[in-house]
Design an enzyme around this catalytic site. Structure first.
Site, short mmCIF file in Angstrom:
data_model
loop_
_atom_site.label_atom_id
_atom_site.label_comp_id
_atom_site.label_asym_id
_atom_site.label_seq_id
_atom_site.Cartn_x
_atom_site.Cartn_y
_atom_site.Cartn_z
N SER A 129 -8.95 19.24 8.32
CA SER A 129 -8.50 19.43 6.85
C SER A 129 -8.68 17.96 5.96
O SER A 129 -8.12 17.09 6.66
CB SER A 129 -7.26 20.04 6.71
N TYR A 153 1.72 20.06 8.46
CA TYR A 153 0.46 20.63 8.29
C TYR A 153 -0.62 19.69 8.67
O TYR A 153 -1.50 19.86 9.69
CB TYR A 153 0.16 21.42 7.18
N LYS A 157 -3.15 18.37 12.24
CA LYS A 157 -4.69 18.57 12.07
C LYS A 157 -5.24 17.13 12.61
O LYS A 157 -5.94 16.98 13.44
CB LYS A 157 -5.28 18.72 10.76
#
Ligand code: NAD
Length: 359
Positions: A129, A153, A157
C-alpha cells in the site's frame, strides 16, 4: 520463462481479489482461492464465475494463518504462483485494534511464505500500500521514497515488505513483486462486482455511492485545511480493473528478476476529495451533499504515485480515468443498492468449494 498457470489467490472474494480472479480466468488461468469471508460474501465467487463464464480450480474457506489447512491446500494442488490479497485494510480501524492488524497482516504473510518455502513455490505477488510512505515531503512518490508509516495498517504492510525482502535474500530462487497500490476504486463494468464494505464505508468512493443512492445522508470530508489546492486530501485514484490487469501482467514479470522488488501502482495523477465528489455527481446525476469535519487520525495530506517504473519495466500503464471509476462504481451501487445479498441466488453452478481443505 513460462508464465504461471495455476495461481493461488488469498482474499480472492474481496474487492480487488474478485476483479483479479475475473481477469485471470479470462486469460486462461486456473485459480485456487482462499478466503475466510471475514470481509466478503461467499456469493462473490459465483458472480466471478458468471462474468468469466467458467471457474476452473477450487475455493477454500479458511484463515490464511491456519498453517495446517494452508499446507493441505499446497499438498493438494500444484501451484505456480501466489497472489496475497488477504488482509485487514482500514486505517482508522487499525488505530483502534493495532494488534489484530499485525496479527492478520503480518501473521498471514509469514504463514503463507512458510507454506510456499515448504512446498517449493517461488513466485509471490504481494498487496502492499502507498500508505507506507506516510507523511512524505515530496510528491510524486517513487519506490525509493522513504517509508514513514503513520498508522498500524501502513506499518503492517511495511513490516511485511521487510520480511519478504529478508526471506528472499536468504532463499535462492524466491521472487516477490510487492505492488504498492495507491487508491483502487470503481467496479467491474457489468455492475456485478464492486466494493461492498461492511458497515459505514471508511473509503470515499463507496461512501459517495451510498449517499447518491440514499443510504447515507451525506459524505464526511475529513479536513479542508491541508496544504493542498482546495484544502482537502489528495489521492491517486486507480480503477480496480486496471489493478486487476496489473496483477495479470505482474504474473508475466514476477520471474524476470531475482529476489524482492517493489512497484507503485497508481496513475500519477492526484484528485482532491472535492474533485472526486464533483466527478461522482457528474457520473450519477445525483446530489451528493457533504460536510467538512475534523482530520482523521493517521491521514496524510497527499499521496500521488510516480508510476513510471511499472510503465518502463512492464510496458503497462492504467488506462481508465476518474469519470470511468465513478461511472462503474455508480452502476454497481444502482444494481446492488444494499451490496451483495447474503445468499446470492443465480442459476449457475457454484465453483467447487473445499471447506477447511477437505473435499
Ligand atoms: P477486501 O477486504 O475487500 O479483501 C480482502 C479479502 O481477504 C476479503 O475477502 C477477506 O474476507 C479476506 N481475508 C481477510 N483476512 C483473511 C484471513 N486471515 N484469511 C483469509 N482471508 C482473509 O480488501 P481489498 O480492498 O480487496 O484489498 C486487498 C488487498 O489490497 C489488502 O491486502 C489491502 O491491504 C490491499 N490494499 C487495498 C487498498 C484499497 O484501497 N482497497 C489499497 C492499498 C492496498
Amino acid at each position: 520463462m513460462r508464465s504461471p498457470s495455476t495461481v493461488l489467490v488469498t482474499g480472492g472474494a474481496g474487492f480487488i481479489g474478485s476483479h483479479t480472479c475475473v481477469e485471470l480466468l479470462d486469460h486462461g488461468y486456473e485459480l485456487i482461492v482462499i478466503d475466510d469471508h471475514s470481509n466478503s460474501a461467499p456469493s462473490v465467487l459465483d458472480r466471478v464465475r458468471r462474468i468469466a463464464g467458467r471457474f476452473t480450480g477450487a475455493v477454500y474457506e479458511l484463515d490464511v494463518r491456519d498453517r495446517n489447512a494452508l499446507s493441505a491446500v499446497f499438498d493438494r494442488h500444484t501451484i505456480d504462483a501466489v497472489i496475497h490479497f488477504a488482509a485487514r485494510k482500514a486505517v482508522g480501524e487499525s488505530m483502534r485494534m493495532p494488534a489484530a492488524y499485525y496479527d492478520t497482516n503480518v501473521g498471514g504473510t509469514t504463514a503463507l511464505v512458510h507454506a510456499m518455502r515448504e512446498h517449493g513455490v517461488s513466485r509471490l505477488v504481494f498487496s502492499s500500500s502507498c500508505s507506507l510512505y506516510g507523511d512524505a515531503a515530496a510528491m510524486p512518490l517513487t519506490e525509493r521514497s522513504p517509508a514513514r508509516p503513520t498508522n498500524p495498517y501502513a506499518a503492517s504492510k511495511w513490516i511485511c515488505e521487510r520480511i519478504l525482502a529478508d526471506v528472499c535474500r536468504l532463499t535462492p530462487g524466491l521472487r516477490v513483486l510487492s505492488l504498492r497500490y495507491f487508491n483502487p476504486v470503481g467496479a467491474h463494468p457489468s455492475g456485478l462486482l464492486g466494493e461492498d464494505p461492511h458497515g459505514r464505508p471508511a473509503n470515499l468512493m463507496p461512501c459517495l455511492a451510498q449517499v447518491a443512492i440514499g443510504r447515507l445522508d451525506r459524505v464526511d470530508v475529513y479536513g479542508d485545511d491541508y496544504d493542498t489546492a482546495d484544502g482537502t486530501a489528495v489521492r491517486d485514484y486507480l480503477h480496480v480493473m486496471d489493478v486487476a490487469e496489473a496483477h495479470r501482467v505482474a504474473l508475466d514479470h514476477v520471474g524476470d528478476g531475482t529476489g524482492f522488488r517493489a512497484y507503485n501502482l497508481g496513475t500519477g495523477e492526484g484528485s482532491s476529495v472535492l474533485q472526486v465528489i464533483e466527478a461522482f455527481r457528474a457520473a450519477s446525476g445525483r446530489p451528493v451533499p457533504y460536510r467538512v469535519v475534523g482530520r482523521r487520525p493517521g491521514d496524510v495530506p497527499a499521496l500521488v504515485a510516480d508510476a513510471t517504473a511499472v510503465a518502463r519495466d512492464w510496458g503497462w500503464r492504467p488506462t481508465r480515468d476518474l469519470a470511468a471509476m465513478c461511472r462503474d462504481a455508480w452502476r454497481f451501487q444502482q444494481l446492488n443498492p444494499y451490496g451483495y445479498p447474503p445468499d446470492d441466488q443465480n442459476d449457475h453452478p457454484r465453483p467447487a468449494r473445499h471447506p477447511q481443505g477437505k473435499e
